[in-house]
Design a protein around this motif. Structure first.
Motif, PDB file in Angstrom:
ATOM      1  N   ARG A 199     -10.971   8.045 -18.089  1.00  0.00           N
ATOM      2  CA  ARG A 199      -9.724   8.689 -18.494  1.00  0.00           C
ATOM      3  C   ARG A 199      -9.879  10.209 -18.460  1.00  0.00           C
ATOM      4  NH1 ARG A 199      -5.670   6.497 -21.615  1.00  0.00           N
ATOM      5  NH2 ARG A 199      -7.053   5.077 -22.751  1.00  0.00           N
ATOM      6  N   GLN A 200     -11.045  10.700 -18.888  1.00  0.00           N
ATOM      7  CA  GLN A 200     -11.294  12.138 -18.868  1.00  0.00           C
ATOM      8  C   GLN A 200     -11.299  12.674 -17.439  1.00  0.00           C
ATOM      9  OE1 GLN A 200     -11.392  14.290 -21.393  1.00  0.00           O
ATOM     10  NE2 GLN A 200     -10.931  12.600 -22.771  1.00  0.00           N
ATOM     11  N   HIS A 201     -11.805  11.889 -16.489  1.00  0.00           N
ATOM     12  CA  HIS A 201     -11.792  12.319 -15.092  1.00  0.00           C
ATOM     13  C   HIS A 201     -10.351  12.460 -14.595  1.00  0.00           C
ATOM     14  CE1 HIS A 201     -16.106  10.677 -14.204  1.00  0.00           C
ATOM     15  NE2 HIS A 201     -16.107  11.858 -14.784  1.00  0.00           N
ATOM     16  N   ILE A 202      -9.492  11.524 -14.997  1.00  0.00           N
ATOM     17  CA  ILE A 202      -8.089  11.591 -14.600  1.00  0.00           C
ATOM     18  C   ILE A 202      -7.416  12.800 -15.243  1.00  0.00           C
ATOM     19  CG2 ILE A 202      -5.844  10.440 -14.758  1.00  0.00           C
ATOM     20  CD1 ILE A 202      -7.349   7.770 -14.595  1.00  0.00           C
ATOM     21  N   ILE A 203      -7.673  13.016 -16.533  1.00  0.00           N
ATOM     22  CA  ILE A 203      -7.089  14.157 -17.243  1.00  0.00           C
ATOM     23  C   ILE A 203      -7.529  15.467 -16.600  1.00  0.00           C
ATOM     24  CG2 ILE A 203      -7.104  15.437 -19.427  1.00  0.00           C
ATOM     25  CD1 ILE A 203      -7.252  12.706 -20.847  1.00  0.00           C
ATOM     26  N   GLN A 204      -8.805  15.544 -16.234  1.00  0.00           N
ATOM     27  CA  GLN A 204      -9.312  16.752 -15.590  1.00  0.00           C
ATOM     28  C   GLN A 204      -8.629  16.967 -14.236  1.00  0.00           C
ATOM     29  OE1 GLN A 204     -11.458  18.809 -17.030  1.00  0.00           O
ATOM     30  NE2 GLN A 204     -11.514  20.265 -15.326  1.00  0.00           N
ATOM     31  N   TYR A 205      -8.427  15.885 -13.501  1.00  0.00           N
ATOM     32  CA  TYR A 205      -7.724  15.977 -12.213  1.00  0.00           C
ATOM     33  C   TYR A 205      -6.309  16.514 -12.422  1.00  0.00           C
ATOM     34  CZ  TYR A 205      -5.208  14.454  -8.053  1.00  0.00           C
ATOM     35  OH  TYR A 205      -4.407  14.426  -6.942  1.00  0.00           O
ATOM     36  N   CYS A 206      -5.610  15.979 -13.421  1.00  0.00           N
ATOM     37  CA  CYS A 206      -4.244  16.432 -13.716  1.00  0.00           C
ATOM     38  C   CYS A 206      -4.235  17.898 -14.138  1.00  0.00           C
ATOM     39  CB  CYS A 206      -3.626  15.563 -14.821  1.00  0.00           C
ATOM     40  SG  CYS A 206      -3.353  13.840 -14.354  1.00  0.00           S
ATOM     41  N   PHE A 207      -5.217  18.259 -14.942  1.00  0.00           N
ATOM     42  CA  PHE A 207      -5.330  19.633 -15.427  1.00  0.00           C
ATOM     43  C   PHE A 207      -5.512  20.610 -14.268  1.00  0.00           C
ATOM     44  CE2 PHE A 207      -8.833  22.640 -16.809  1.00  0.00           C
ATOM     45  CZ  PHE A 207      -7.977  23.618 -17.286  1.00  0.00           C
ATOM     46  N   GLU A 208      -6.414  20.288 -13.342  1.00  0.00           N
ATOM     47  CA  GLU A 208      -6.672  21.182 -12.219  1.00  0.00           C
ATOM     48  C   GLU A 208      -5.471  21.244 -11.274  1.00  0.00           C
ATOM     49  OE1 GLU A 208     -10.285  19.898 -10.406  1.00  0.00           O
ATOM     50  OE2 GLU A 208     -11.544  20.738 -11.986  1.00  0.00           O
ATOM     51  N   THR A 209      -4.793  20.109 -11.101  1.00  0.00           N
ATOM     52  CA  THR A 209      -3.593  20.088 -10.270  1.00  0.00           C
ATOM     53  C   THR A 209      -2.511  20.971 -10.881  1.00  0.00           C
ATOM     54  OG1 THR A 209      -4.077  17.845  -9.500  1.00  0.00           O
ATOM     55  CG2 THR A 209      -1.803  18.615  -9.272  1.00  0.00           C
ATOM     56  N   GLN A 210      -2.369  20.892 -12.191  1.00  0.00           N
ATOM     57  CA  GLN A 210      -1.362  21.694 -12.884  1.00  0.00           C
ATOM     58  C   GLN A 210      -1.680  23.184 -12.791  1.00  0.00           C
ATOM     59  OE1 GLN A 210      -1.001  21.543 -17.259  1.00  0.00           O
ATOM     60  NE2 GLN A 210       1.074  20.799 -16.923  1.00  0.00           N
ATOM     61  N   LEU A 211      -2.938  23.546 -12.942  1.00  0.00           N
ATOM     62  CA  LEU A 211      -3.333  24.948 -12.811  1.00  0.00           C
ATOM     63  C   LEU A 211      -2.992  25.485 -11.423  1.00  0.00           C
ATOM     64  CD1 LEU A 211      -6.832  25.326 -14.544  1.00  0.00           C
ATOM     65  CD2 LEU A 211      -4.656  26.311 -15.269  1.00  0.00           C
ATOM     66  N   LYS A 212      -3.274  24.684 -10.405  1.00  0.00           N
ATOM     67  CA  LYS A 212      -2.996  25.101  -9.034  1.00  0.00           C
ATOM     68  C   LYS A 212      -1.502  25.315  -8.838  1.00  0.00           C
ATOM     69  CE  LYS A 212      -3.611  23.666  -4.227  1.00  0.00           C
ATOM     70  NZ  LYS A 212      -4.133  22.602  -3.320  1.00  0.00           N
ATOM     71  N   GLU A 213      -0.691  24.406  -9.387  1.00  0.00           N
ATOM     72  CA  GLU A 213       0.768  24.524  -9.245  1.00  0.00           C
ATOM     73  C   GLU A 213       1.279  25.774  -9.949  1.00  0.00           C
ATOM     74  OE1 GLU A 213       2.137  20.849 -10.817  1.00  0.00           O
ATOM     75  OE2 GLU A 213       1.765  19.726  -8.965  1.00  0.00           O
TER      76      GLU A 213
END
Length: 222
Positions: A199-213
């Protein structure tokens, strides 16, 4: 707040004010210092040279699923079996930049879906979006699924440094809805049995995607 193994996202800018983003892990903490493994550039997949005195913004996902940031500086290098950098860290200056209940981001990730009872043949598709709590997938034609049906999922999570994580989880169908523009059906699902590390890997993926956006939105405004 920061535990050993916590993933940090580091940001710095060069002379042309281009933002560079790196990923690393916390290896050790001593007092007001964090020891990290060498950061990997999320675009090139390579390490860069970080001289002493380099200033950075650091971001991480806390245990409460909120995003925290702090301003830091590279104060030393440590040569052991695993080369490390030492960061200045003042926990009192941590800033929570978002309080959220699993941020959901658009993502096209490969996913395999199988019925544990064997009533439905295993099929592969792609996600429409994903969060730490669940996901929505494009539903192939001629497949009927009732709400509350459990499925075993294998999600192919491609991180920004080109690594691939395979997330094995059980999810439960919530509802099917129409995606008007693409004339497709989406199936929304929630995770009901997932390793917290995954779950933390998914959250980190979402976090990095959001930062990029967010960065792209700011660049477009300028």
């Amino acid at each position: 707040m920061i535990k050993i193994g916590t993933i940090l996202t580091l940001e710095t800018s060069d002379d042309d004010e281009e933002i560079k983003r790196f990923r690393c892990r916390v290896v050790e903490q001593k007092g007001s210092s964090l020891y990290i493994d060498y950061p990997i550039n999320t675009q090139t997949g390579r390490t860069d040279f970080f001289p002493k005195g380099t200033f950075l913004f650091a971001y991480f996902v806390g245990s409460d699923q909120s995003i925290y940031k702090f301003y830091t500086e590279i104060i030393d290098r440590k040569r052991e079996k695993v080369p490390m950098l030492m960061l200045r860290f003042d926990q009192n200056k941590l800033k929570k930049i978002q309080r959220r209940e699993y941020v959901r981001v658009d993502a096209s990730l490969d996913v395999s879906i199988s019925d544990p009872e064997g009533k439905l043949e295993t099929f592969t598709t792609v996600t429409k979006d994903i969060s730490g709590g669940g996901l929505a997938v494009v539903l192939p034609e001629n497949i009927e699924i009732k709400s509350g049906t459990p499925f075993d999922l294998v999600i192919v999570l491609r991180t920004k440094d080109k690594d691939i994580d395979y997330i094995f989880t059980r999810a439960e169908s919530i509802r099917i809805f129409e995606l008007t523009k693409e004339a497709k059906q989406l199936l929304s699902m929630k995770f009901v049995d997932i390793y917290e590390q995954d779950r933390q890997h998914i959250i980190q993926y979402c976090f990095e995607t959001q930062l990029k956006e967010r960065r792209q939105a700011l660049e477009n405004k300028n």
